[in-house]
Design a protein around this motif. Structure first.
Motif, PDB file in Angstrom:
ATOM      1  N   LYS A   1     -21.363  39.208  76.876  1.00  0.00           N
ATOM      2  CA  LYS A   1     -20.117  39.772  77.421  1.00  0.00           C
ATOM      3  C   LYS A   1     -19.853  39.420  78.888  1.00  0.00           C
ATOM      4  O   LYS A   1     -19.528  40.294  79.714  1.00  0.00           O
ATOM      5  CB  LYS A   1     -20.105  41.294  77.248  1.00  0.00           C
ATOM      6  CG  LYS A   1     -20.508  41.752  75.838  1.00  0.00           C
ATOM      7  CD  LYS A   1     -19.585  42.812  75.317  1.00  0.00           C
ATOM      8  CE  LYS A   1     -19.922  43.259  73.902  1.00  0.00           C
ATOM      9  NZ  LYS A   1     -20.122  42.166  72.931  1.00  0.00           N
ATOM     10  N   PRO A   2     -19.964  38.146  79.255  1.00  0.00           N
ATOM     11  CA  PRO A   2     -19.618  37.766  80.626  1.00  0.00           C
ATOM     12  C   PRO A   2     -18.107  37.735  80.804  1.00  0.00           C
ATOM     13  O   PRO A   2     -17.356  37.761  79.824  1.00  0.00           O
ATOM     14  CB  PRO A   2     -20.165  36.337  80.729  1.00  0.00           C
ATOM     15  CG  PRO A   2     -20.042  35.805  79.328  1.00  0.00           C
ATOM     16  CD  PRO A   2     -20.313  36.979  78.427  1.00  0.00           C
ATOM     17  N   ARG A   3     -17.650  37.690  82.073  1.00  0.00           N
ATOM     18  CA  ARG A   3     -16.283  37.246  82.316  1.00  0.00           C
ATOM     19  C   ARG A   3     -16.289  35.743  82.052  1.00  0.00           C
ATOM     20  O   ARG A   3     -17.338  35.095  82.129  1.00  0.00           O
ATOM     21  CB  ARG A   3     -15.862  37.561  83.745  1.00  0.00           C
ATOM     22  CG  ARG A   3     -15.773  39.068  84.001  1.00  0.00           C
ATOM     23  CD  ARG A   3     -15.111  39.381  85.335  1.00  0.00           C
ATOM     24  NE  ARG A   3     -14.841  40.805  85.462  1.00  0.00           N
ATOM     25  CZ  ARG A   3     -15.706  41.706  85.934  1.00  0.00           C
ATOM     26  NH1 ARG A   3     -16.901  41.331  86.355  1.00  0.00           N
ATOM     27  NH2 ARG A   3     -15.387  42.983  86.001  1.00  0.00           N
ATOM     28  N   VAL A   4     -15.110  35.175  81.749  1.00  0.00           N
ATOM     29  CA  VAL A   4     -15.103  33.777  81.286  1.00  0.00           C
ATOM     30  C   VAL A   4     -14.022  32.961  81.986  1.00  0.00           C
ATOM     31  O   VAL A   4     -12.871  33.404  82.104  1.00  0.00           O
ATOM     32  CB  VAL A   4     -14.870  33.727  79.749  1.00  0.00           C
ATOM     33  CG1 VAL A   4     -14.678  32.292  79.269  1.00  0.00           C
ATOM     34  CG2 VAL A   4     -16.029  34.385  78.999  1.00  0.00           C
ATOM     35  N   ILE A   5     -14.414  31.761  82.454  1.00  0.00           N
ATOM     36  CA  ILE A   5     -13.433  30.759  82.871  1.00  0.00           C
ATOM     37  C   ILE A   5     -13.209  29.829  81.681  1.00  0.00           C
ATOM     38  O   ILE A   5     -14.140  29.156  81.236  1.00  0.00           O
ATOM     39  CB  ILE A   5     -13.930  29.933  84.078  1.00  0.00           C
ATOM     40  CG1 ILE A   5     -14.189  30.836  85.288  1.00  0.00           C
ATOM     41  CG2 ILE A   5     -12.909  28.833  84.421  1.00  0.00           C
ATOM     42  CD1 ILE A   5     -14.741  30.098  86.520  1.00  0.00           C
TER      43      ILE A   5
ATOM     44  N   ASN B   1      -5.913  33.954  73.513  1.00  0.00           N
ATOM     45  CA  ASN B   1      -5.870  34.688  72.240  1.00  0.00           C
ATOM     46  C   ASN B   1      -7.242  34.761  71.600  1.00  0.00           C
ATOM     47  O   ASN B   1      -7.656  35.811  71.089  1.00  0.00           O
ATOM     48  CB  ASN B   1      -4.885  34.023  71.264  1.00  0.00           C
ATOM     49  CG  ASN B   1      -3.442  34.256  71.682  1.00  0.00           C
ATOM     50  OD1 ASN B   1      -3.144  35.226  72.380  1.00  0.00           O
ATOM     51  ND2 ASN B   1      -2.546  33.357  71.274  1.00  0.00           N
ATOM     52  N   LEU B   2      -7.927  33.637  71.622  1.00  0.00           N
ATOM     53  CA  LEU B   2      -9.262  33.583  71.044  1.00  0.00           C
ATOM     54  C   LEU B   2     -10.206  34.592  71.716  1.00  0.00           C
ATOM     55  O   LEU B   2     -10.919  35.351  71.049  1.00  0.00           O
ATOM     56  CB  LEU B   2      -9.805  32.160  71.229  1.00  0.00           C
ATOM     57  CG  LEU B   2     -11.229  31.881  70.807  1.00  0.00           C
ATOM     58  CD1 LEU B   2     -11.227  31.407  69.365  1.00  0.00           C
ATOM     59  CD2 LEU B   2     -11.862  30.803  71.670  1.00  0.00           C
ATOM     60  N   LEU B   3     -10.165  34.632  73.049  1.00  0.00           N
ATOM     61  CA  LEU B   3     -11.085  35.516  73.776  1.00  0.00           C
ATOM     62  C   LEU B   3     -10.690  36.993  73.610  1.00  0.00           C
ATOM     63  O   LEU B   3     -11.558  37.857  73.538  1.00  0.00           O
ATOM     64  CB  LEU B   3     -11.153  35.108  75.255  1.00  0.00           C
ATOM     65  CG  LEU B   3     -11.854  33.754  75.473  1.00  0.00           C
ATOM     66  CD1 LEU B   3     -11.689  33.273  76.911  1.00  0.00           C
ATOM     67  CD2 LEU B   3     -13.343  33.828  75.117  1.00  0.00           C
TER      68      LEU B   3
ATOM     69  N   GLU C   1      -7.936  40.916  81.857  1.00  0.00           N
ATOM     70  CA  GLU C   1      -8.271  40.752  83.287  1.00  0.00           C
ATOM     71  C   GLU C   1      -9.640  40.105  83.508  1.00  0.00           C
ATOM     72  O   GLU C   1      -9.969  39.727  84.624  1.00  0.00           O
ATOM     73  CB  GLU C   1      -8.158  42.083  84.047  1.00  0.00           C
ATOM     74  CG  GLU C   1      -9.208  43.113  83.701  1.00  0.00           C
ATOM     75  CD  GLU C   1      -8.723  44.142  82.671  1.00  0.00           C
ATOM     76  OE1 GLU C   1      -7.770  43.839  81.901  1.00  0.00           O
ATOM     77  OE2 GLU C   1      -9.302  45.242  82.641  1.00  0.00           O
ATOM     78  N   ASP C   2     -10.425  39.970  82.452  1.00  0.00           N
ATOM     79  CA  ASP C   2     -11.738  39.315  82.578  1.00  0.00           C
ATOM     80  C   ASP C   2     -11.687  37.845  82.164  1.00  0.00           C
ATOM     81  O   ASP C   2     -12.710  37.165  82.149  1.00  0.00           O
ATOM     82  CB  ASP C   2     -12.766  40.054  81.709  1.00  0.00           C
ATOM     83  CG  ASP C   2     -12.991  41.474  82.176  1.00  0.00           C
ATOM     84  OD1 ASP C   2     -12.886  41.717  83.398  1.00  0.00           O
ATOM     85  OD2 ASP C   2     -13.257  42.354  81.335  1.00  0.00           O
ATOM     86  N   ILE C   3     -10.482  37.377  81.828  1.00  0.00           N
ATOM     87  CA  ILE C   3     -10.313  35.985  81.395  1.00  0.00           C
ATOM     88  C   ILE C   3      -9.641  35.194  82.517  1.00  0.00           C
ATOM     89  O   ILE C   3      -8.565  35.562  82.999  1.00  0.00           O
ATOM     90  CB  ILE C   3      -9.446  35.919  80.114  1.00  0.00           C
ATOM     91  CG1 ILE C   3     -10.097  36.736  78.988  1.00  0.00           C
ATOM     92  CG2 ILE C   3      -9.220  34.460  79.692  1.00  0.00           C
ATOM     93  CD1 ILE C   3      -9.195  36.917  77.763  1.00  0.00           C
ATOM     94  N   PHE C   4     -10.281  34.115  82.933  1.00  0.00           N
ATOM     95  CA  PHE C   4      -9.739  33.222  83.956  1.00  0.00           C
ATOM     96  C   PHE C   4      -9.388  31.898  83.283  1.00  0.00           C
ATOM     97  O   PHE C   4     -10.260  31.246  82.715  1.00  0.00           O
ATOM     98  CB  PHE C   4     -10.780  32.942  85.050  1.00  0.00           C
ATOM     99  CG  PHE C   4     -11.170  34.134  85.872  1.00  0.00           C
ATOM    100  CD1 PHE C   4     -12.025  35.111  85.364  1.00  0.00           C
ATOM    101  CD2 PHE C   4     -10.691  34.289  87.168  1.00  0.00           C
ATOM    102  CE1 PHE C   4     -12.396  36.216  86.131  1.00  0.00           C
ATOM    103  CE2 PHE C   4     -11.058  35.389  87.943  1.00  0.00           C
ATOM    104  CZ  PHE C   4     -11.908  36.351  87.430  1.00  0.00           C
ATOM    105  N   ILE C   5      -8.122  31.527  83.348  1.00  0.00           N
ATOM    106  CA  ILE C   5      -7.720  30.231  82.786  1.00  0.00           C
ATOM    107  C   ILE C   5      -7.690  29.187  83.904  1.00  0.00           C
ATOM    108  O   ILE C   5      -7.077  29.398  84.949  1.00  0.00           O
ATOM    109  CB  ILE C   5      -6.317  30.328  82.131  1.00  0.00           C
ATOM    110  CG1 ILE C   5      -6.335  31.293  80.939  1.00  0.00           C
ATOM    111  CG2 ILE C   5      -5.823  28.936  81.716  1.00  0.00           C
ATOM    112  CD1 ILE C   5      -6.995  30.785  79.678  1.00  0.00           C
TER     113      ILE C   5
ATOM    114  N   ASP D   1      -1.146  39.042  82.440  1.00  0.00           N
ATOM    115  CA  ASP D   1      -2.382  39.810  82.659  1.00  0.00           C
ATOM    116  C   ASP D   1      -3.626  38.942  82.743  1.00  0.00           C
ATOM    117  O   ASP D   1      -4.699  39.404  83.129  1.00  0.00           O
ATOM    118  CB  ASP D   1      -2.577  40.835  81.527  1.00  0.00           C
ATOM    119  CG  ASP D   1      -1.408  41.800  81.457  1.00  0.00           C
ATOM    120  OD1 ASP D   1      -0.770  42.035  82.512  1.00  0.00           O
ATOM    121  OD2 ASP D   1      -1.124  42.312  80.357  1.00  0.00           O
ATOM    122  N   ILE D   2      -3.468  37.679  82.356  1.00  0.00           N
ATOM    123  CA  ILE D   2      -4.599  36.749  82.394  1.00  0.00           C
ATOM    124  C   ILE D   2      -4.680  36.163  83.803  1.00  0.00           C
ATOM    125  O   ILE D   2      -3.659  35.910  84.433  1.00  0.00           O
ATOM    126  CB  ILE D   2      -4.354  35.602  81.375  1.00  0.00           C
ATOM    127  CG1 ILE D   2      -4.221  36.162  79.968  1.00  0.00           C
ATOM    128  CG2 ILE D   2      -5.395  34.499  81.479  1.00  0.00           C
ATOM    129  CD1 ILE D   2      -5.490  36.378  79.233  1.00  0.00           C
TER     130      ILE D   2
END
Ligand code: THG
Length: 276
Positions: free
Chosen positions: A116-120, A145-147, A155-159, A189-190
């Protein structure tokens, strides 16, 4: 603005050598300086050590975490090294990074479920980097969407739309800026993130290009940057841009940064000391 401190990257010769000789003091100084300069994460990349990458991360991560409070950005394209790093990291890491090709997804999605890390997430797949901002947006939506389906909060997803050197394609700055704008508009929100200094690769006056690019990217809504927090002029540009964009209520941060610059007597200095 969320800053991921980029200095502990093995693509830099001084870092590569320090990792090879297991130089604890070098690592801790680099990390502590970045923490003090306002980083929210410390990026650690040992990929240039090749076969020694995983053992090096197993040495570096506990050392860093014993001495600094910040979570680490685990920067590796190698799924084995990523797994070893996530296993040893205490608290919530930032996984840097997840690409959209089947091989990468297959290897990393189970790790994202477990740790469960935050993800780039990169706008990169088996067809290479995006060729248009619509393509970047399409891929950003797919990854987000996948994440989210995997249970992650937006808010934990960084694109990361990917920054490519303007020295190779003079349109790549515009492509990136348009991509950030479209992604923020459609996925508010991403978070968006970028390795800013890729923009200037191979050119003179790199830091000047990086700083200006930061200001332009902030105006399109960039949330986070992988950069050198010790570049005082980058920090000055950041504070000025936030103030100009109405993101600094009462200009508190801008005025505080100016006061601190005057106090430390560095106002007007054209370049920070460049070591390593
Ligand atoms: N996106 C994501 N992660 C990334 C990148 C990205 N990680 C790596 C990179 N890009 C960002 N990090 C760095 C770290 C250090 C340097 C540049 C980018 C750097 N470069 C000098 C150079 O290339 O000339 C090295 C010079 C030296 O030896 O000091 O310092 O885009 N998700």
């Amino acid at each position: 603005m969320i800053i991921v401190g980029e200095r502990l990257n093995s693509s830099r010769k001084s870092v590569l050598e320090a990792l090879e000789r297991r130089d604890e003091q070098f690592l801790l100084d680099q990390a502590a300086n970045q923490e003090r300069a306002g980083a929210s994460y410390i990026d650690i990349n040992a990929a240039a050590l090749m076969d020694a990458e995983t053992p090096t991360l197993r040495w570096a991560i506990p050392l860093l975490q014993k001495n600094i409070r910040l979570p680490l950005s685990l920067d590796t394209p190698n799924p084995e090294a990523m797994e070893a790093a996530l296993k040893i990291h205490k608290g919530r890491a930032l996984l840097n990074s997840l690409a959209g090709d089947a091989k990468c997804l297959q290897a990393l999605i189970p790790l994202i479920r477990d740790f469960k890390p935050r993800v780039i997430a990169l706008c990169l797949d088996e067809n290479g980097p995006p060729e248009s901002s619509d393509c970047a947006l399409f891929r950003a939506e797919k990854m987000a969407n996948l994440l989210v389906r995997e249970g992650m909060s937006s808010e934990d997803i960084f694109i990361d739309p990917l920054v490519r050197p303007i020295g190779v394609d003079s349109n790549s700055g515009v492509l990136f800026l348009e991509s950030v704008e479209k992604i923020k508009k459609n996925l508010p929100d991403i978070k968006t993130i970028a390795g800013l200094s890729n923009i200037s690769f191979g050119l003179p006056q790199r830091r000047q290009l990086n700083r200006t690019f930061l200001a332009l990217a902030l105006s399109r809504g960039l949330d986070a940057a992988i950069c050198d927090p010790l570049d005082e002029e980058l920090q000055a540009t950041l504070h000025a841009a936030q103030a100009l964009l109405g993101k600094d209520p009462s200009l508190k941060k801008y005025l505080k940064a100016v006061r601190e610059t005057i106090k430390s007597g560095t106002e007007g200095r054209s370049r920070p000391p460049q070591s390593g």
